[in-house]
Design a protein around this motif. Structure first.
Motif, PDB file in Angstrom:
ATOM      1  N   LEU A  81       0.005  10.079  -8.934  1.00  0.00           N
ATOM      2  CA  LEU A  81       0.883   9.807 -10.076  1.00  0.00           C
ATOM      3  C   LEU A  81       1.169   8.323 -10.247  1.00  0.00           C
ATOM      4  N   TYR A  82       1.411   7.620  -9.141  1.00  0.00           N
ATOM      5  CA  TYR A  82       1.768   6.210  -9.240  1.00  0.00           C
ATOM      6  C   TYR A  82       0.710   5.408  -9.986  1.00  0.00           C
ATOM      7  N   PHE A  83      -0.548   5.574  -9.604  1.00  0.00           N
ATOM      8  CA  PHE A  83      -1.581   4.732 -10.197  1.00  0.00           C
ATOM      9  C   PHE A  83      -1.938   5.133 -11.629  1.00  0.00           C
ATOM     10  N   ILE A  84      -1.693   6.395 -11.964  1.00  0.00           N
ATOM     11  CA  ILE A  84      -1.849   6.778 -13.380  1.00  0.00           C
ATOM     12  C   ILE A  84      -0.834   6.008 -14.209  1.00  0.00           C
ATOM     13  N   PHE A  85       0.425   6.024 -13.768  1.00  0.00           N
ATOM     14  CA  PHE A  85       1.481   5.328 -14.507  1.00  0.00           C
ATOM     15  C   PHE A  85       1.288   3.812 -14.467  1.00  0.00           C
ATOM     16  N   GLU A  86       0.908   3.274 -13.285  1.00  0.00           N
ATOM     17  CA  GLU A  86       0.778   1.826 -13.160  1.00  0.00           C
ATOM     18  C   GLU A  86      -0.323   1.267 -14.057  1.00  0.00           C
ATOM     19  N   ILE A  87      -1.492   1.882 -13.997  1.00  0.00           N
ATOM     20  CA  ILE A  87      -2.621   1.327 -14.752  1.00  0.00           C
ATOM     21  C   ILE A  87      -2.425   1.498 -16.258  1.00  0.00           C
ATOM     22  N   MET A  88      -1.772   2.595 -16.671  1.00  0.00           N
ATOM     23  CA  MET A  88      -1.473   2.775 -18.092  1.00  0.00           C
ATOM     24  C   MET A  88      -0.410   1.770 -18.545  1.00  0.00           C
ATOM     25  N   GLY A  89       0.511   1.428 -17.626  1.00  0.00           N
ATOM     26  CA  GLY A  89       1.534   0.431 -17.932  1.00  0.00           C
ATOM     27  C   GLY A  89       0.949  -0.965 -18.023  1.00  0.00           C
ATOM     28  N   ILE A  90       0.094  -1.329 -17.047  1.00  0.00           N
ATOM     29  CA  ILE A  90      -0.526  -2.656 -17.042  1.00  0.00           C
ATOM     30  C   ILE A  90      -1.402  -2.851 -18.268  1.00  0.00           C
ATOM     31  N   ALA A  91      -2.094  -1.774 -18.680  1.00  0.00           N
ATOM     32  CA  ALA A  91      -2.971  -1.860 -19.855  1.00  0.00           C
ATOM     33  C   ALA A  91      -2.189  -2.198 -21.123  1.00  0.00           C
ATOM     34  N   ARG A  92      -0.885  -1.900 -21.134  1.00  0.00           N
ATOM     35  CA  ARG A  92      -0.067  -2.096 -22.333  1.00  0.00           C
ATOM     36  C   ARG A  92       0.923  -3.253 -22.208  1.00  0.00           C
ATOM     37  N   THR A  93       0.927  -3.938 -21.041  1.00  0.00           N
ATOM     38  CA  THR A  93       1.833  -5.068 -20.849  1.00  0.00           C
ATOM     39  C   THR A  93       1.029  -6.255 -20.298  1.00  0.00           C
ATOM     40  N   THR A  94       1.725  -7.226 -19.712  1.00  0.00           N
ATOM     41  CA  THR A  94       1.048  -8.386 -19.142  1.00  0.00           C
ATOM     42  C   THR A  94       1.149  -8.360 -17.620  1.00  0.00           C
ATOM     43  N   THR A  95       0.405  -9.261 -16.974  1.00  0.00           N
ATOM     44  CA  THR A  95       0.434  -9.378 -15.517  1.00  0.00           C
ATOM     45  C   THR A  95       1.847  -9.637 -15.012  1.00  0.00           C
ATOM     46  N   SER A  96       2.528 -10.604 -15.599  1.00  0.00           N
ATOM     47  CA  SER A  96       3.877 -10.976 -15.167  1.00  0.00           C
ATOM     48  C   SER A  96       4.874  -9.853 -15.397  1.00  0.00           C
ATOM     49  N   GLU A  97       4.763  -9.184 -16.541  1.00  0.00           N
ATOM     50  CA  GLU A  97       5.683  -8.092 -16.861  1.00  0.00           C
ATOM     51  C   GLU A  97       5.586  -6.978 -15.824  1.00  0.00           C
ATOM     52  N   ALA A  98       4.365  -6.633 -15.443  1.00  0.00           N
ATOM     53  CA  ALA A  98       4.167  -5.571 -14.461  1.00  0.00           C
ATOM     54  C   ALA A  98       4.779  -5.955 -13.123  1.00  0.00           C
ATOM     55  N   GLY A  99       4.547  -7.198 -12.699  1.00  0.00           N
ATOM     56  CA  GLY A  99       5.112  -7.668 -11.436  1.00  0.00           C
ATOM     57  C   GLY A  99       6.621  -7.697 -11.451  1.00  0.00           C
ATOM     58  N   ILE A 100       7.188  -8.131 -12.570  1.00  0.00           N
ATOM     59  CA  ILE A 100       8.648  -8.199 -12.702  1.00  0.00           C
ATOM     60  C   ILE A 100       9.266  -6.804 -12.634  1.00  0.00           C
ATOM     61  N   MET A 101       8.666  -5.837 -13.295  1.00  0.00           N
ATOM     62  CA  MET A 101       9.189  -4.473 -13.279  1.00  0.00           C
ATOM     63  C   MET A 101       9.174  -3.880 -11.873  1.00  0.00           C
ATOM     64  N   MET A 102       8.155  -4.233 -11.074  1.00  0.00           N
ATOM     65  CA  MET A 102       8.044  -3.697  -9.717  1.00  0.00           C
ATOM     66  C   MET A 102       9.203  -4.134  -8.824  1.00  0.00           C
ATOM     67  N   ALA A 103       9.886  -5.215  -9.214  1.00  0.00           N
ATOM     68  CA  ALA A 103      11.012  -5.702  -8.424  1.00  0.00           C
ATOM     69  C   ALA A 103      12.208  -4.758  -8.470  1.00  0.00           C
ATOM     70  N   LEU A 104      12.167  -3.760  -9.355  1.00  0.00           N
ATOM     71  CA  LEU A 104      13.247  -2.769  -9.422  1.00  0.00           C
ATOM     72  C   LEU A 104      13.126  -1.716  -8.315  1.00  0.00           C
ATOM     73  N   ILE A 105      11.990  -1.705  -7.610  1.00  0.00           N
ATOM     74  CA  ILE A 105      11.756  -0.693  -6.572  1.00  0.00           C
ATOM     75  C   ILE A 105      12.865  -0.660  -5.511  1.00  0.00           C
TER      76      ILE A 105
END
Length: 309
Positions: A81-105
């Motif tokens: 599940l994680y990588f389905i959501f991650e790769i679909m998210g990265i495809a629709r955002t930017t490198t920095s945005e994805a990294g920033i969102m991960m800081a909520l973990i």
């Protein structure tokens, strides 16, 4: 004794660097290859390497008498599940945005760990996590993330964060029965079977297996697959599972904030994105929060041990 305390921190920092650059390599590869095809090659590479290491006797795997059903539950959340959501998210955002969102973990992990693992963070640990999160907010606001990224992409990333948090909790519990390499081996092989199954079925239905392998002629796709398959999947996940066997889930998860720092740095120096003093301040806050969470967590451990002796 000191190495037992230092090694998990080194492992966490190394993992943050690897994951931080993984968003960049994923984004680069997605310009040429389909998301599920990238995942199939990524996990296929990771599984092949681990199986080879097992055959050579470099790693030891033994699942006899162990709770395989629990491993299946873990594998459902990550890598499925994680990588389905991650790769679909990265495809629709930017490198920095994805990294920033991960800081909520860490925030999600701390909440879950306090409920399921009874790992109640101290007030100073909570303050450190909040400081780190404020640093993320500072970076987000200065980069104007939410105006540039897709809302759907952000939703996918939030789902990925939840799956990553659950991984932290489950891996922490399973570390009692399984070695880090056993958890990593199972995760990578599950990912290889699942994602290759999806890709081969999809291309088989369309009768177009050529399009499955055609992206491999691009050197940047090959480099991305090797980075994601070997470093991000095998090395980083082994270090993550090792970390979770040594640290409280809330302390281990806070290293995700360092991933934010690395992704922003990668954006600045590789993708030539702008970087302001406000973003620099946010990065400093994140680093201070990571240090504080681990430092005060260690102090809490010493205090608890002193009471029990």
């Amino acid at each position: 004794m000191k190495s037992n305390k230092i090694l998990p921190i080194i492992a966490g920092i190394t993992t943050s660097f690897i994951f931080g650059f993984s968003f960049l390599f994923t984004k680069e590869a997605l310009d040429t290859i389909q998301p599920f095809d990238l995942l199939s090659f990524r996990f296929g590479t990771a599984a092949f390497l681990l199986i080879l290491l097992r055959i050579m006797g470099v790693i030891k795997i033994d699942y006899k008498g162990k709770n395989i059903k629990a491993l299946l539950v873990l594998a459902l959340f990550q890598p499925v599940l994680y990588f389905i959501f991650e790769i679909m998210g990265i495809a629709r955002t930017t490198t920095s945005e994805a990294g920033i969102m991960m800081a909520l973990i860490p925030i999600v992990v701390t909440c879950l760990a306090s409920v399921f693992l009874k790992e109640i963070p101290s007030k100073l640990q909570i303050a450190s996590i909040i400081l780190s999160l404020l640093g993320v907010c500072c970076v987000v606001l200065m980069k104007d993330v939410y105006s540039s990224g897709s809302v759907l992409g952000m939703i996918f990333l939030v789902c990925a964060i939840l799956c990553a948090a659950i991984l932290n909790i489950l891996s922490r519990k399973l570390s009692i029965s399984f070695k880090p390499v056993e958890i990593t081996f199972f995760m990578m092989c599950t990912g290889a079977v699942f994602y290759n199954g999806i890709s081969l079925f999809k291309h088989g239905v369309n009768g177009d297996f050529i399009s499955f392998i055609m992206p491999l002629k691009e050197i940047k796709v090959i480099i991305s697959i090797l980075y994601l398959g070997i470093l991000s999947s095998v090395v980083a996940f082994f270090l993550t599972n090792y970390n979770l066997s040594k640290l409280e889930a809330s302390r281990a998860a806070v290293f995700a904030n360092l991933t934010t720092v690395i992704s922003v740095v990668a954006g600045v120096f590789i993708r030539k994105e702008a970087f302001s003093m406000y973003q620099f301040l946010g990065v400093c806050m994140i680093l201070l929060g990571v240090w504080g969470t681990n430092y005060f967590g260690e102090k809490k451990e010493r205090k608890l041990k002193g009471r029990t002796q």
